[in-house]
Design a protein around this motif. Structure first.
Motif, PDB file in Angstrom:
ATOM      1  N   GLN A  80      -1.822   5.641  -4.528  1.00 17.29           N
ATOM      2  CA  GLN A  80      -1.602   5.195  -5.899  1.00 17.29           C
ATOM      3  C   GLN A  80      -1.443   3.683  -5.951  1.00 17.29           C
ATOM      4  O   GLN A  80      -1.000   3.062  -4.999  1.00 17.29           O
ATOM      5  CB  GLN A  80      -0.351   5.853  -6.484  1.00 17.29           C
ATOM      6  N   SER A  81      -1.772   3.123  -7.097  1.00 15.85           N
ATOM      7  CA  SER A  81      -1.652   1.689  -7.288  1.00 15.85           C
ATOM      8  C   SER A  81      -0.284   1.336  -7.855  1.00 15.85           C
ATOM      9  O   SER A  81       0.261   2.064  -8.684  1.00 15.85           O
ATOM     10  CB  SER A  81      -2.732   1.206  -8.259  1.00 15.85           C
ATOM     11  N   GLU A  85       0.853  -1.183   0.000  1.00 11.09           N
ATOM     12  CA  GLU A  85       0.000   0.000   0.000  1.00 11.09           C
ATOM     13  C   GLU A  85       0.887   1.230   0.000  1.00 11.09           C
ATOM     14  O   GLU A  85       1.805   1.324   0.813  1.00 11.09           O
ATOM     15  CB  GLU A  85      -0.885   0.036   1.242  1.00 11.09           C
ATOM     16  N   LYS A 110      -0.081  -1.655  -9.303  1.00 10.80           N
ATOM     17  CA  LYS A 110      -0.465  -2.776 -10.150  1.00 10.80           C
ATOM     18  C   LYS A 110       0.386  -2.799 -11.421  1.00 10.80           C
ATOM     19  O   LYS A 110       0.568  -1.780 -12.091  1.00 10.80           O
ATOM     20  CB  LYS A 110      -1.937  -2.694 -10.534  1.00 10.80           C
ATOM     21  N   ASP A 115      -3.825  -7.175  -8.526  1.00  9.15           N
ATOM     22  CA  ASP A 115      -4.949  -6.411  -7.976  1.00  9.15           C
ATOM     23  C   ASP A 115      -4.812  -6.246  -6.472  1.00  9.15           C
ATOM     24  O   ASP A 115      -4.387  -7.153  -5.774  1.00  9.15           O
ATOM     25  CB  ASP A 115      -6.268  -7.131  -8.278  1.00  9.15           C
ATOM     26  N   GLY A 116      -5.164  -5.088  -5.989  1.00 16.34           N
ATOM     27  CA  GLY A 116      -5.142  -4.836  -4.555  1.00 16.34           C
ATOM     28  C   GLY A 116      -3.756  -4.797  -3.945  1.00 16.34           C
ATOM     29  O   GLY A 116      -3.598  -4.897  -2.749  1.00 16.34           O
ATOM     30  N   GLY A 117      -2.707  -4.679  -4.786  1.00 17.42           N
ATOM     31  CA  GLY A 117      -1.341  -4.603  -4.277  1.00 17.42           C
ATOM     32  C   GLY A 117      -0.761  -5.936  -3.853  1.00 17.42           C
ATOM     33  O   GLY A 117       0.257  -5.990  -3.178  1.00 17.42           O
TER      34      GLY A 117
END
Length: 63
Positions: free
Chosen positions: A13-14, A8, A16, A36-38
């Motif tokens: 920001q992602s 995170e 991905k 997805d989702g880190g």
């Protein structure tokens, strides 16, 4: 051995699609891409070492 990590960023920001390396005593031993989702999953051989994760510097070549 499977090592699972969730990343995170404080900025929200992602990451991905970012390529990551798993380091054992400073040497790369596995690579993975942020999903997805880190979520990241590394497959590595078991052993005793100081582990760290870093962004694969190859991503910086296009910047």
């Amino acid at each position: 051995m499977t090592i699972k990590v969730t990343l995170e960023l404080a900025s929200g920001q992602s990451l991905k699609g970012a390529p990551l390396e798993l380091l054992a005593d400073g040497k790369p031993i596995a690579r993975a891409v942020v999903g997805d989702g880190g979520q990241v999953t590394f497959d590595a051989k078991p052993g005793a070492a100081k582990l760290a994760v870093r962004v694969d510097r190859g991503i910086l070549k296009g910047i």
